[in-house]
Structure formats: C-alpha cells, structure tokens
Enzyme design. Structure first.
Site, PDB file in Angstrom:
ATOM      1  N   SER A 195     -15.068  33.979 -12.283  1.00  0.00           N
ATOM      2  CA  SER A 195     -15.769  33.300 -13.362  1.00  0.00           C
ATOM      3  C   SER A 195     -14.761  32.429 -14.091  1.00  0.00           C
ATOM      4  O   SER A 195     -13.543  32.646 -13.956  1.00  0.00           O
ATOM      5  CB  SER A 195     -16.330  34.364 -14.319  1.00  0.00           C
ATOM      6  N   TYR A 208     -16.646  42.047 -19.453  1.00  0.00           N
ATOM      7  CA  TYR A 208     -16.874  41.097 -18.353  1.00  0.00           C
ATOM      8  C   TYR A 208     -15.577  40.346 -18.029  1.00  0.00           C
ATOM      9  O   TYR A 208     -15.205  40.207 -16.858  1.00  0.00           O
ATOM     10  CB  TYR A 208     -17.994  40.132 -18.748  1.00  0.00           C
ATOM     11  N   LYS A 212     -13.508  40.309 -14.456  1.00  0.00           N
ATOM     12  CA  LYS A 212     -13.284  39.106 -13.645  1.00  0.00           C
ATOM     13  C   LYS A 212     -11.794  38.784 -13.523  1.00  0.00           C
ATOM     14  O   LYS A 212     -11.356  38.278 -12.490  1.00  0.00           O
ATOM     15  CB  LYS A 212     -14.084  37.922 -14.209  1.00  0.00           C
TER      16      LYS A 212
HETATM   17  N1  LIG Z   1     -24.336  32.148 -13.758  1.00  0.00           N
HETATM   18  C1  LIG Z   1     -23.138  31.741 -14.105  1.00  0.00           C
HETATM   19  O1  LIG Z   1     -22.987  30.760 -14.835  1.00  0.00           O
HETATM   20  C2  LIG Z   1     -21.920  32.470 -13.623  1.00  0.00           C
HETATM   21  C3  LIG Z   1     -20.675  32.019 -14.088  1.00  0.00           C
HETATM   22  C4  LIG Z   1     -19.523  32.647 -13.644  1.00  0.00           C
HETATM   23  C5  LIG Z   1     -19.606  33.692 -12.743  1.00  0.00           C
HETATM   24  N2  LIG Z   1     -20.833  34.125 -12.316  1.00  0.00           N
HETATM   25  C6  LIG Z   1     -20.851  35.234 -11.349  1.00  0.00           C
HETATM   26  O2  LIG Z   1     -21.722  34.913 -10.279  1.00  0.00           O
HETATM   27  C7  LIG Z   1     -22.314  36.103  -9.759  1.00  0.00           C
HETATM   28  C8  LIG Z   1     -23.828  35.967  -9.754  1.00  0.00           C
HETATM   29  O3  LIG Z   1     -24.257  35.823 -11.101  1.00  0.00           O
HETATM   30  P1  LIG Z   1     -25.735  35.324 -11.506  1.00  0.00           P
HETATM   31  O4  LIG Z   1     -25.559  34.375 -12.606  1.00  0.00           O
HETATM   32  O5  LIG Z   1     -26.497  34.945 -10.298  1.00  0.00           O
HETATM   33  O6  LIG Z   1     -26.310  36.685 -12.126  1.00  0.00           O
HETATM   34  P2  LIG Z   1     -27.794  37.300 -12.091  1.00  0.00           P
HETATM   35  O7  LIG Z   1     -28.811  36.223 -12.106  1.00  0.00           O
HETATM   36  O8  LIG Z   1     -27.810  38.314 -13.174  1.00  0.00           O
HETATM   37  O9  LIG Z   1     -27.838  38.009 -10.670  1.00  0.00           O
HETATM   38  C9  LIG Z   1     -26.978  39.068 -10.383  1.00  0.00           C
HETATM   39  C10 LIG Z   1     -27.322  39.648  -9.029  1.00  0.00           C
HETATM   40  O10 LIG Z   1     -26.477  40.797  -8.799  1.00  0.00           O
HETATM   41  C11 LIG Z   1     -27.308  41.891  -8.439  1.00  0.00           C
HETATM   42  N3  LIG Z   1     -26.711  43.153  -8.847  1.00  0.00           N
HETATM   43  C12 LIG Z   1     -26.366  43.549 -10.100  1.00  0.00           C
HETATM   44  N4  LIG Z   1     -25.868  44.799 -10.062  1.00  0.00           N
HETATM   45  C13 LIG Z   1     -25.886  45.192  -8.749  1.00  0.00           C
HETATM   46  C14 LIG Z   1     -25.517  46.367  -8.083  1.00  0.00           C
HETATM   47  N5  LIG Z   1     -25.009  47.413  -8.753  1.00  0.00           N
HETATM   48  N6  LIG Z   1     -25.669  46.427  -6.749  1.00  0.00           N
HETATM   49  C15 LIG Z   1     -26.179  45.389  -6.046  1.00  0.00           C
HETATM   50  N7  LIG Z   1     -26.562  44.231  -6.640  1.00  0.00           N
HETATM   51  C16 LIG Z   1     -26.422  44.144  -7.976  1.00  0.00           C
HETATM   52  C17 LIG Z   1     -28.633  41.618  -9.151  1.00  0.00           C
HETATM   53  O11 LIG Z   1     -29.736  42.225  -8.532  1.00  0.00           O
HETATM   54  P3  LIG Z   1     -30.388  43.646  -8.879  1.00  0.00           P
HETATM   55  O12 LIG Z   1     -30.585  43.691 -10.346  1.00  0.00           O
HETATM   56  O13 LIG Z   1     -31.637  43.653  -8.049  1.00  0.00           O
HETATM   57  O14 LIG Z   1     -29.403  44.630  -8.378  1.00  0.00           O
HETATM   58  C18 LIG Z   1     -28.758  40.114  -8.946  1.00  0.00           C
HETATM   59  O15 LIG Z   1     -29.269  39.844  -7.647  1.00  0.00           O
HETATM   60  C19 LIG Z   1     -21.796  37.249 -10.637  1.00  0.00           C
HETATM   61  O16 LIG Z   1     -20.675  37.858 -10.024  1.00  0.00           O
HETATM   62  C20 LIG Z   1     -21.378  36.534 -11.899  1.00  0.00           C
HETATM   63  O17 LIG Z   1     -20.395  37.254 -12.604  1.00  0.00           O
HETATM   64  C21 LIG Z   1     -21.989  33.546 -12.734  1.00  0.00           C
END
Ligand SMILES: NC(=O)c1ccc[n+]([C@@H]2O[C@H](COP(=O)([O-])OP(=O)(O)OC[C@H]3O[C@@H](n4cnc5c(N)ncnc54)[C@H](OP(=O)(O)O)[C@@H]3O)[C@@H](O)[C@H]2O)c1
Length: 234
Positions: free
Chosen positions: A138, A151, A155
């Site tokens: 991140s 968080y 990360k």
């Molecule tokens: N969005 C951003 O701007 C952003 C920025 C920097 C980094 N990131 C990183 O990108 C990645 C995806 O983020 P996102 O924004 O897509 O988040 P999101 O919309 O909250 O989706 C997270 C995904 O992870 C799954 N998940 C959570 N806990 C889990 C577990 N214990 N086992 C298996 N699956 C699990 C969730 O599904 P279930 O609830 O069905 O398990 C969901 O499919 C993360 O690592 C996040 O830290 C995102």
C-alpha cells in the site's frame, strides 16, 4: 488457452481481487481464487465457469490454506503468478483505541495470511524454479497517516517480508511488494469516507494493473513497485 498463465489470487470476492479475476479471465488466463464469502465465491464460479475455480478460504487459517493449495496443485501446475491480495483495514481510530482483537485480525489476515499462502504454494513454484509472487502492499506500506496504525504496521511488514523472500528465491523467480495505488473499493470507503469516490473504480484499475502484472518476471525480484494509475504516488 494454451498460452494463458495460471494465476492464483486471494481475496477475489470484492474490490481489486474480483476485478483482477475478471480481467485475467477475459484475457484468456486461468484464475484460481479464494475469499471468505461463500455466496460471492458461488457467484464468481457461475460467472466465469471452468477452467477457473474458486473456493471459500480464510487465509488467516493455515490448515484451510493448506487444503486449498493441495486441491489447486493436484488439479493444476504450480502458479505462474501468485497474488496475495486479500486484506483488511482497521476502522479509523487512534492506536490506543483499537482493541487487541481488531489489531490481531489485521495482522492475521494481511501478514500471517500472506505467509500462509506462500508456505503452501511456494514450494511447488520453487521446485519448478519459475513464477512470480506479488504481495499487495500500500502507499501506507511506505508512508503513514493517523488512525491506520495497525494497517500501516501490516503493510510495512509486507514490504519487509517480501524483500526477505526475494533473497531466498532461486533465480528464475521473483517476489514483489506492490502498491496498487488508490482505488474506490469498500476498503477505501472505510478509510476515506465519501472522498473515496474521487478515485478510480476497481474494474478501471484492473485494465491497467493486469497487463502490468503480466509483464512481471525475474528482472523484478525484490523491486518495490506501484501500479501506474492516477494518484498512485499521492
Ligand atoms: N483500495 C485501495 O485503494 C488500496 C490501496 C492500497 C492497498 N490496497 C490493498 O489491496 C488489497 C485489496 O484491497 P481492496 O481495496 O480490494 O479491499 P476490499 O474491497 O475490502 O476487498 C478485500 C478482499 O479481501 C478478502 N478478504 C479479507 N479477509 C480475508 C481472509 N481472511 N481470507 C480471504 N480473503 C479475505 C475480502 O473478501 P471476504 O470478505 O469475502 O473474505 C475481499 O475479497 C488489500 O491487500 C489492500 O490492503 C488497496
């Protein structure tokens, strides 16, 4: 498609993971994915069909990850691309206000979950001496803000874990910590509130991120990378 890659993605039920699964599949690659929500896993199975496959797995549960990896590796070759995308964020609060339970949940999923997946998929990849492991970091894995300390800690840990892993892999492989940029998902809405809508949607992001991921190879081992989207370096 014979030239397609085998891609394993965690956290495919929402957000970036789901958008990546759909885009890799659309481009002719095979996707094996997991997430916790059985309902969303069933929807993905129906939407994408075979040879793609999806299972309800909680990455923080090592035994469940072990069973899932065994199933995947029995039916398919070792992955060409292993993407540790599953993640959670704490609700915005000062560190001293965050319960031990919530702190542990963030570490268990973001850090230990990533290690669990690597523990059970990497040996087959190492044996074949090929494949790329991408661990989702991140902007908050390289900088910090108030109210997201668990968080940020998770990360920054991913950055260190991935650098160390990159020094262990045989030549021909790569481990990469990847900052995806800032994308309007449920996670961003939790952290940014209504201003999350100023950022790109996951499906727009995937159109840039998936080709970027497909180009990664041994030359990228240990590099701190960022998906080249608008706002990625904010
Ligand atoms: N969005 C951003 O701007 C952003 C920025 C920097 C980094 N990131 C990183 O990108 C990645 C995806 O983020 P996102 O924004 O897509 O988040 P999101 O919309 O909250 O989706 C997270 C995904 O992870 C799954 N998940 C959570 N806990 C889990 C577990 N214990 N086992 C298996 N699956 C699990 C969730 O599904 P279930 O609830 O069905 O398990 C969901 O499919 C993360 O690592 C996040 O830290 C995102």
């Amino acid at each position: 498609m014979a030239s397609g890659k085998l891609v394993v993605i965690t956290g495919v039920t929402h957000g970036l993971g789901r958008a990546m699964a759909q885009e890799f599949a659309r481009l002719g690659h095979t996707v094996l994915g997991c997430g916790r929500s059985q309902k969303e896993i069933d929807r993905l199975k129906d939407a994408l069909g075979k040879p793609h496959d999806f299972h309800a797995v909680d990455v923080s549960q090592d035994d469940a990850v072990k069973s899932w990896a065994s199933l995947c590796l029995a039916a398919h070759a070792p992955p060409d691309l292993l993407i540790n995308n599953a993640g959670v964020i704490n609700g915005n609060a000062s560190l001293w206000e965050i319960s031990e339970r919530e702190f542990s949940q963030v570490v268990d999923v973001n850090v230990k979950g990533t290690a669990n997946v690597i523990r059970h998929f990497a040996p087959a990849m190492v044996k074949r001496r090929s494949g790329v492991i991408v661990n989702f970091s991140s902007g908050w894995g390289r900088s910090t803000d108030a109210e997201v300390a668990p968080y940020c800690a998770s990360k920054w840990a991913i950055e260190g874990l991935t650098q160390s892993l990159s020094q262990e892999l045989p030549s021909g492989m790569a481990a990469v910590p990847l900052n995806p940029g800032i994308i309007n998902t449920e996670m961003l809405q939790s952290a940014f509130g209504s201003s999350a809508s100023n950022y790109p949607k996951a499906d727009e992001w995937a159109k840039i991120a998936v080709p970027f991921l497909l180009k990664l190879g041994p030359q990228d081992n240990g590099r701190q990378l960022t998906v080249p989207i608008r706002g990625a370096n904010d």
